[in-house]
Design an enzyme around this catalytic site. Structure first.
Site, mmCIF file in Angstrom:
data_model
loop_
_atom_site.group_PDB
_atom_site.id
_atom_site.type_symbol
_atom_site.label_atom_id
_atom_site.label_comp_id
_atom_site.label_asym_id
_atom_site.label_seq_id
_atom_site.Cartn_x
_atom_site.Cartn_y
_atom_site.Cartn_z
ATOM 1 N N ASP A 43 31.752 -32.131 -35.665
ATOM 2 C CA ASP A 43 31.125 -31.747 -34.497
ATOM 3 C C ASP A 43 29.625 -32.333 -34.542
ATOM 4 O O ASP A 43 28.745 -32.669 -33.770
ATOM 5 C CB ASP A 43 31.167 -30.202 -34.197
ATOM 6 C CG ASP A 43 30.826 -29.323 -35.363
ATOM 7 O OD1 ASP A 43 30.569 -29.954 -36.295
ATOM 8 O OD2 ASP A 43 30.810 -28.161 -35.258
ATOM 9 N N SER A 133 33.789 -15.551 -37.718
ATOM 10 C CA SER A 133 33.264 -14.163 -37.348
ATOM 11 C C SER A 133 32.047 -14.513 -36.808
ATOM 12 O O SER A 133 31.595 -13.461 -36.089
ATOM 13 C CB SER A 133 33.593 -13.375 -38.583
ATOM 14 O OG SER A 133 32.750 -14.097 -39.709
ATOM 15 N N ASP A 178 32.176 -23.652 -32.853
ATOM 16 C CA ASP A 178 32.666 -22.437 -32.874
ATOM 17 C C ASP A 178 32.175 -21.676 -31.591
ATOM 18 O O ASP A 178 32.877 -21.000 -30.800
ATOM 19 C CB ASP A 178 32.014 -21.755 -34.198
ATOM 20 C CG ASP A 178 32.546 -22.346 -35.533
ATOM 21 O OD1 ASP A 178 33.604 -23.103 -35.176
ATOM 22 O OD2 ASP A 178 32.090 -22.099 -36.393
#
Length: 385
Positions: A43, A133, A178
């Site tokens: 990314d 998370s 993410d």
């Protein structure tokens, strides 16, 4: 020893538990963790990634305050954190609350007026699992803060804001994968993300149609983006691109990569360039319903991450090797590395056997029992109550 099944929890029950802790709550918002099917550390190299959103999410309930204070509590933490909104700057908040404070800072930087707020969060994405998370926390609180401010921010703008929150306030230099999947994912689809132009495309992901299940195994080995390993890999990639005279490794060719004199930089760049190609090949294989090719690409990706990018560990290798030995079509580590989780495409009728064998290997080596997560491609961030 048996592997522990990690359930995602009932959203309605979780929401009720959070709103009971607030006076005049405005709502509860959830954002998912993710499993990246393939495309690791590409990314921030303007490359391609192919993640799915998980059913496991972080939930954030919010209520307004009549002052300039942001107060954050977590079901998983013992102490709340308070900070004045106007006092949030890089370095002013540490620990888990820096992710939440970072969202407020980024939204204010974008010109949004935020009221004082009280947030209570409940994280159901296993911490340190490599399943993001942190982005689940950031994206759920971003939706909650927008609701408190009465603003409707488009999802792509929120991706940029949450990236700034994580990198500039929390100190974790992520590349955006993410946050993008947390805010844009769809059920039964993987999201093809092109980080050169920020374009996305939904790719059908239905392994059950082929009698397969995606197994996510949390090794419980330590994983953290801000501990230096992730940042060093990013610096290596930037240096390799600079030496090659290209804007990013997305523009580098395999022949150029092999011309690098520095062995470490050559291996880092080789992983990125080959991994981008594997993402393209995986999408083509999915479109052709060629699951054996998907499995082969998973295996090649793990070898590249283990040997060239050096981000695997004993526990991750054990999961991949054991799953492959006992019938998985393909397996690989997923996430930033240095611990965390692995994924395996397993015939559904062999799921229990594979889980038992992985647990047996962990027990024999004296490791804690691994966690096993059900992983259907799920919905993106949303209001749940």
């Amino acid at each position: 020893m048996r592997a522990e099944r990690v359930e995602s929890g009932d959203p309605a029950a979780i929401a009720t538990g959070l709103t009971d802790r607030l006076t005049d709550p405005l709502g509860v918002f959830a954002a998912p963790g993710r499993a990246n099917l393939i495309g690791e550390h590409t990314d921030y190299n303007a490359g391609l990634c192919l993640p799915i959103a998980l059913p496991h999410a972080t939930y954030a309930a919010v209520a307004r305050r009549d002052d300039d204070v942001l107060r954050v509590e977590s079901v998983q933490q013992t102490q709340p954190v308070e900070v004045r909104l106007s006092a949030i700057t890089p370095g002013s908040v540490s620990g888990w609350a820096s992710y939440v404070a970072g969202v407020a800072w980024a939204l204010r930087e974008d010109g949004h007026r935020l009221p004082g707020m009280q947030l209570v969060v409940d994280g159901r994405v296993p911490l340190g699992s490599g399943l993001s998370s942190s982005a689940a926390l950031i994206c759920s609180t971003a939706l909650a803060m927008c609701a408190a401010a009465g603003v409707d921010v488009d999802r792509r703008s929120l991706v940029r804001a949450t990236m700034r929150a994580e990198s500039e306030i929390a100190g974790a230099p992520t590349g955006g994968l993410d946050q993008t999947i947390a805010l844009l994912g769809e059920p039964d689809h993987a999201l093809l993300i092109d980080f050169r132009d920020q374009q996305t495309r939904q790719v059908p992901w239905r392994p059950a149609d082929a009698g397969l299940t995606l197994l996510v195994v949390d090794t419980r080995a330590t994983h953290a983006h801000s501990d230096g390993g992730y940042g060093q890999r990013r610096a290596d990639c930037e240096e390799a691109a600079q030496v090659l005279g290209v804007p990013s490794l997305r523009e580098a060719t395999p022949d150029q990569v092999e011309s690098l004199d520095d062995d470490r930089l050559r291996r880092r760049a080789r992983h990125v360039v080959s991994e981008i190609g594997r993402v393209e090949d995986t999408v083509a294989a999915l479109e052709a319903d060629d699951w054996s090719e998907v499995g082969r690409l998973f295996a090649a990706s793990h070898t590249s991450m283990r040997d060239d990018f050096e981000i695997s560990c004993e526990e991750l290798d054990a999961v991949v090797d054991t799953a492959s030995t006992h019938g998985a079509v393909g397996a690989r580590m997923t996430g930033g590395g240095f611990g965390g989780s692995a994924i395996a495409l397993v015939p559904t009728d062999r799921m229990a056997k594979v889980c038992d064998e992985i647990a047996a290997v962990f027990a024999a080596r004296g490791w804690a029992a691994p966690g096993v997560l059900p992983a259907p491609a799920s919905a993106s961030a949303r209001q749940v109550s």
